[in-house]
Scaffold this active site. Sequence first.
Site, PDB file in Angstrom:
ATOM      1  N   THR A 121      11.753  -1.777  66.392  1.00 13.62           N
ATOM      2  CA  THR A 121      11.029  -0.794  67.212  1.00 13.62           C
ATOM      3  C   THR A 121      10.909   0.505  66.413  1.00 13.62           C
ATOM      4  O   THR A 121      11.912   1.088  66.019  1.00 13.62           O
ATOM      5  CB  THR A 121      11.783  -0.542  68.524  1.00 13.62           C
ATOM      6  OG1 THR A 121      11.892  -1.788  69.198  1.00 13.62           O
ATOM      7  CG2 THR A 121      11.048   0.460  69.398  1.00 13.62           C
ATOM      8  N   GLU A 151       8.783  -6.744  69.401  1.00 11.89           N
ATOM      9  CA  GLU A 151       9.525  -7.777  70.142  1.00 11.89           C
ATOM     10  C   GLU A 151       9.883  -7.245  71.526  1.00 11.89           C
ATOM     11  O   GLU A 151      10.242  -6.095  71.684  1.00 11.89           O
ATOM     12  CB  GLU A 151      10.798  -8.122  69.351  1.00 11.89           C
ATOM     13  CG  GLU A 151      11.619  -9.230  69.961  1.00 11.89           C
ATOM     14  CD  GLU A 151      10.766 -10.412  70.383  1.00 11.89           C
ATOM     15  OE1 GLU A 151      10.075 -10.979  69.531  1.00 11.89           O
ATOM     16  OE2 GLU A 151      10.779 -10.763  71.584  1.00 11.89           O
ATOM     17  N   PHE A 152       9.764  -8.115  72.532  1.00 11.74           N
ATOM     18  CA  PHE A 152       9.989  -7.669  73.911  1.00 11.74           C
ATOM     19  C   PHE A 152      11.183  -8.356  74.577  1.00 11.74           C
ATOM     20  O   PHE A 152      11.365  -8.262  75.786  1.00 11.74           O
ATOM     21  CB  PHE A 152       8.726  -7.897  74.749  1.00 11.74           C
ATOM     22  CG  PHE A 152       7.512  -7.197  74.178  1.00 11.74           C
ATOM     23  CD1 PHE A 152       7.382  -5.812  74.284  1.00 11.74           C
ATOM     24  CD2 PHE A 152       6.531  -7.899  73.499  1.00 11.74           C
ATOM     25  CE1 PHE A 152       6.280  -5.151  73.741  1.00 11.74           C
ATOM     26  CE2 PHE A 152       5.427  -7.252  72.957  1.00 11.74           C
ATOM     27  CZ  PHE A 152       5.303  -5.866  73.074  1.00 11.74           C
ATOM     28  N   ARG A 154      14.821  -9.297  76.037  1.00 14.08           N
ATOM     29  CA  ARG A 154      15.929  -8.537  76.629  1.00 14.08           C
ATOM     30  C   ARG A 154      17.236  -9.168  76.211  1.00 14.08           C
ATOM     31  O   ARG A 154      17.330 -10.407  76.190  1.00 14.08           O
ATOM     32  CB  ARG A 154      15.885  -8.606  78.169  1.00 14.08           C
ATOM     33  CG  ARG A 154      14.747  -7.914  78.830  1.00 14.08           C
ATOM     34  CD  ARG A 154      14.572  -8.445  80.250  1.00 14.08           C
ATOM     35  NE  ARG A 154      14.313  -9.883  80.244  1.00 14.08           N
ATOM     36  CZ  ARG A 154      14.457 -10.683  81.277  1.00 14.08           C
ATOM     37  NH1 ARG A 154      14.901 -10.223  82.433  1.00 14.08           N
ATOM     38  NH2 ARG A 154      14.173 -11.977  81.186  1.00 14.08           N
ATOM     39  N   GLU A 155      18.246  -8.357  75.913  1.00 11.65           N
ATOM     40  CA  GLU A 155      19.567  -8.917  75.665  1.00 11.65           C
ATOM     41  C   GLU A 155      20.030  -9.630  76.930  1.00 11.65           C
ATOM     42  O   GLU A 155      19.697  -9.233  78.040  1.00 11.65           O
ATOM     43  CB  GLU A 155      20.555  -7.800  75.307  1.00 11.65           C
ATOM     44  CG  GLU A 155      20.291  -7.232  73.926  1.00 11.65           C
ATOM     45  CD  GLU A 155      21.257  -6.127  73.540  1.00 11.65           C
ATOM     46  OE1 GLU A 155      22.372  -6.067  74.092  1.00 11.65           O
ATOM     47  OE2 GLU A 155      20.884  -5.318  72.683  1.00 11.65           O
ATOM     48  N   GLY A 257      20.904   1.973  80.370  1.00 12.10           N
ATOM     49  CA  GLY A 257      21.603   2.302  79.126  1.00 12.10           C
ATOM     50  C   GLY A 257      21.218   1.295  78.072  1.00 12.10           C
ATOM     51  O   GLY A 257      20.147   0.690  78.140  1.00 12.10           O
ATOM     52  N   CYS A 260      18.278   0.322  73.614  1.00 10.85           N
ATOM     53  CA  CYS A 260      16.808   0.402  73.543  1.00 10.85           C
ATOM     54  C   CYS A 260      16.222   1.537  74.372  1.00 10.85           C
ATOM     55  O   CYS A 260      15.648   2.467  73.814  1.00 10.85           O
ATOM     56  CB  CYS A 260      16.211  -0.934  73.981  1.00 10.85           C
ATOM     57  SG  CYS A 260      16.801  -2.302  72.967  1.00 10.85           S
ATOM     58  N   LYS A 263      17.164   5.282  73.503  1.00 15.01           N
ATOM     59  CA  LYS A 263      16.693   5.635  72.167  1.00 15.01           C
ATOM     60  C   LYS A 263      15.162   5.673  72.120  1.00 15.01           C
ATOM     61  O   LYS A 263      14.558   6.596  71.561  1.00 15.01           O
ATOM     62  CB  LYS A 263      17.214   4.583  71.170  1.00 15.01           C
ATOM     63  CG  LYS A 263      16.737   4.802  69.759  1.00 15.01           C
ATOM     64  CD  LYS A 263      16.964   3.594  68.874  1.00 15.01           C
ATOM     65  CE  LYS A 263      15.887   2.561  69.072  1.00 15.01           C
ATOM     66  NZ  LYS A 263      15.900   1.467  68.134  1.00 15.01           N
ATOM     67  N   ARG A 327      26.926  -0.737  73.719  1.00 15.72           N
ATOM     68  CA  ARG A 327      26.302   0.468  73.161  1.00 15.72           C
ATOM     69  C   ARG A 327      25.585   1.248  74.275  1.00 15.72           C
ATOM     70  O   ARG A 327      24.796   0.687  75.019  1.00 15.72           O
ATOM     71  CB  ARG A 327      25.300   0.088  72.060  1.00 15.72           C
ATOM     72  CG  ARG A 327      25.989  -0.401  70.794  1.00 15.72           C
ATOM     73  CD  ARG A 327      24.991  -0.889  69.784  1.00 15.72           C
ATOM     74  NE  ARG A 327      24.288  -2.084  70.237  1.00 15.72           N
ATOM     75  CZ  ARG A 327      23.229  -2.618  69.616  1.00 15.72           C
ATOM     76  NH1 ARG A 327      22.743  -2.044  68.550  1.00 15.72           N
ATOM     77  NH2 ARG A 327      22.664  -3.722  70.070  1.00 15.72           N
TER      78      ARG A 327
END
Length: 429
Positions: A121, A151-152, A154-155, A257, A260, A263, A327
Amino acid sequence: MKLTIIGTGYVGLVTGTCFAEVGHQVICVDKDTAKVKLLQARGMPIYEPGLEELVQRNVAAGRLSFTNSTAEGVVKSDIIFIAVPTPPQPDGSVDLSFMEGVSREIAQNMTGYKIVVDKSTVPVKTGDKVAETIKRYCKARVDFDVVSNPEFLREGFAVDDFMKPDRVVIGVRSPRPVQAMKQAYEPFQAPVIVTDINSAELIKHAANSFLALKISYINAISVICEATGANVNEVANGIGLDTRIGRRFLDAGLGFGGSCFPKDLSAFIKISEQLGYDFRLLKEVQRINAEQMDRFIKKIEETLWVLKDKNIGVLGLAFKQNTDDVRLSPAIELCERLQREGAQLRVHDPRAMSKAKAILRDVTYVDDMNDVAQGCDALVIATEWPEFKKLDLERVRKELTHPIMFDGRNLFDPQEMETLGFIYKSIGR
Ligand code: UGA
């Protein structure tokens, strides 16, 4: 096709593994020797549902390999994906030194035509810089194309998101790389959008900012719900059924939070400022997000009064469900703020405890979620793990010295909790 992915973080490792799973020959490159060794020995540096099995299968099938050598990755593949970190700087802008370094290394090792794809990103106009850098450092003077392919995923849902994408965005400066890019993504059968590079880069920042905006919007609505006795879940369902709005990303809580949204919002505000636009709407999204946490802490203080020497149980440390990533986790911020007020914490997370131990000290880590409440003055839910819904509430109530629960993720039904004898405080209900 022969593909190389540089960077084996969440995005790089998932991208490489999923490309291998659909039949491509993939080399994953990382500078971190320990990580490469771990992956070569079939170990996993991160927890991501379904990923370990996929890595093992594709390594065994000979389609996926790991190396330290960028040169090897560049020489052996036709398409090189860059998926390196783009961390935030104190002023909100993005540190692009990894991007620059990798662009140089690619340039120095190119011996024939390559497609260099940016998957990290990045702020709009980074593609131009990557192209300039490659041109400057390419010794062999060979042809190349730079592509932006945001890229889209999600963790926590990364494999599924990658295998079944809503869309694939391919940003190009010339038509030459389009065919190869479409071929790489063909097995996923997703709609493909071909744009110029600046638009592709903007699509990523605009998408993440819009999702963050949805979350802040519903969190703002939750404040009005609390002031009026309305229920934010019902409001979210009521507006979400309008297909123009959609129900997803309308869950009120402790705010967003992770690595991604916070930031990317700062970076988008910063690049907009550099382009002469004051993106006040997004600054408000940030402000609402910060206030959501302040308001929750205030709710705890209003009930428990002084927090010094209070014992508080906290369920959840990861920044969201299904991940071990801590994070910029709202749950960790919450713990640290409670600690600063002198509270003693007993904490549990289904997956994130070992990563949390590196940053959250002087708390008691508890292995069983049902033991966390033992001897505590209150229990707090900080992450939306679905397993917490299976908490043994009868036991938890008895373990607590006072049956008080603060639910920062609205996992339980307020009326049922009251019937069970809890003093139950959640968000916007
Ligand atoms: C986000 C985007 O959703 C992905 O599309 C994007 O690819 C990714 O960033 C990225 O840029 O790499 P991610 O940060 O993994 O994905 O996690 P999300 O599922 O978006 O959740 C972000 C935060 O929002 C979490 O703290 C979560 O708890 C919070 N959230 C999410 C809410 O508070 N309410 C919601 O309704 C949804």
